[in-house]
Design a protein around this motif. Sequence first.
Motif, PDB file in Angstrom:
ATOM      1  N   HIS A  95      66.516 -21.800   1.979  1.00 25.33           N
ATOM      2  CA  HIS A  95      65.320 -22.375   2.640  1.00 25.33           C
ATOM      3  C   HIS A  95      64.067 -21.941   1.886  1.00 25.33           C
ATOM      4  O   HIS A  95      63.507 -20.875   2.148  1.00 25.33           O
ATOM      5  N   HIS A  97      60.200 -23.326  -0.118  1.00 28.94           N
ATOM      6  CA  HIS A  97      59.159 -24.356  -0.285  1.00 28.94           C
ATOM      7  C   HIS A  97      58.412 -24.026  -1.575  1.00 28.94           C
ATOM      8  O   HIS A  97      57.424 -23.292  -1.550  1.00 28.94           O
ATOM      9  N   LYS A 220      65.852 -33.521   5.766  1.00 30.16           N
ATOM     10  CA  LYS A 220      65.245 -32.449   6.576  1.00 30.16           C
ATOM     11  C   LYS A 220      64.482 -33.082   7.734  1.00 30.16           C
ATOM     12  O   LYS A 220      63.658 -33.977   7.531  1.00 30.16           O
ATOM     13  N   HIS A 279      65.513 -21.441  11.409  1.00 32.27           N
ATOM     14  CA  HIS A 279      64.718 -20.545  12.276  1.00 32.27           C
ATOM     15  C   HIS A 279      65.526 -20.101  13.495  1.00 32.27           C
ATOM     16  O   HIS A 279      65.976 -18.976  13.535  1.00 32.27           O
ATOM     17  N   ASP A 347      62.445 -19.090   3.994  1.00 30.26           N
ATOM     18  CA  ASP A 347      61.175 -19.831   4.143  1.00 30.26           C
ATOM     19  C   ASP A 347      60.152 -19.342   3.114  1.00 30.26           C
ATOM     20  O   ASP A 347      58.937 -19.396   3.355  1.00 30.26           O
TER      21      ASP A 347
HETATM   22 ZN   LIG Z   1      60.383 -24.006   6.026  1.00 34.10          ZN
END
Ligand SMILES: [Zn+2]
Length: 433
Positions: A95, A97, A220, A279, A347
């Motif tokens: 995960h 970005h 997603k 999450h 994340d």
């Molecule tokens: Zn994310």
Amino acid sequence: MSARVVVTAVALAALAAASAQALRGDAGVQGAAAVTVLRPARVFDGEAIREGWVVVMRDSRIEAAGAAASLVIPSGAATVDLPGMTLMPGLIEAHSHVLLHPYNEASWNDQVLLQPESLRVARAVNHLKATLDAGFTTIRDLGTEGAGYADVGLKQAVNQGIIPGPRMLITTRAIVATGTYAPKGFSPEWTIPQGAEEADGDALIRVVREQAGRGADWIKVYGDYRAGPRGEAMPTFSLEEMTLIVQTARSIGRPVVVHASTPEGMRRAALAGAETVEHGDGGTAEVFKLMAERGVALCPTLAAGHAISQYGGWRPGEGAEPARLVQKRATFKLALAAGVTIAAGSDVGVFAHGDEARELELMVAYGMTPIDALRSATSVNARVLHLEAQIGRIARGLTADLVAVAGDPTKDISAVRQVTFVARNGAIVRRPR
Ligand SMILES: [Zn+2]
């Protein structure tokens, strides 16, 4: 007219060459020695520690791995000694970005609304290098957050050897229910660009297909978000919409990944057939049981909340732990107790690229053994991402994505930060001095 036909034919030939290049993908990475023998103190092969093993790389593949005495070392092979080090499969971040940078440098809103896409891409090039140097040789990048289809070109740039970086699975724009995402809070007369593509009902079919057609490896979806009347997290897509998304994506070979932190959002994702839930902060024993039964993996992103709490002024070890982290510890334990597959994913982007190891440290701090955290970031993530035939283990025939760290991370997980050697696709990108 005939000139036009010729031009069209030339254009088609160029397109065919380009798509052949895209299909070859990793073939563009250069620089591997033909045969290299790696001699670490020990090997973590994705499952267990193996003392006294050596690993032989030939071109982009692992040719052999096993006890030194049991292997025939090809003559003329180059040797890389890795004394005191542990050799592992390249780590996998489920995960990321790459088009975001830490929120204490610029808020998410400012990144989405104020930063030119070209600026964001320029940063992403650095992020990809930092990630690879940190030993993460594969990432699943979960949405460009307003940067359109920029992940498609970044993935091509890595595959063609134009920039260094990990293997990328991408999701392009991601999908949100209308009116539920962000940036928010503007005069309602204005239409504000959103961090993901809005769609609802039957239009979801077109959007899933369009994102897949433009390059998404996974679809997603935001299954819940802070869309409630007081800004609280609430489910967004109905179970019917979520099912439509999953069915449409599945029929063209794209698994679905769902952002969800409410029990109902997680439940709908699991019932609809999503493969991973991201999450899961508010997960209950009941919904984790459902996920375990249905084989839905949890990507806990422990590091994101940990970083955001620090941006809010908290210092680890000082004062009471913020309530959101107390809850996160508790729900992570519920997921472990229910036997949910844990996919290491942090994340990253919320915090600095290259610091992905934070997630592994927190997985251990919150109750996993170091070896289980390492399995999660290697063999388990490879399985979750449908890449187990290529990566995630050190075994004959697999792709030579390898990382060495000083010390033994199965004893002290923070050893994963002491990266001394990285090979991706057999190309050595970092070696001991
Ligand atoms: Zn994310």
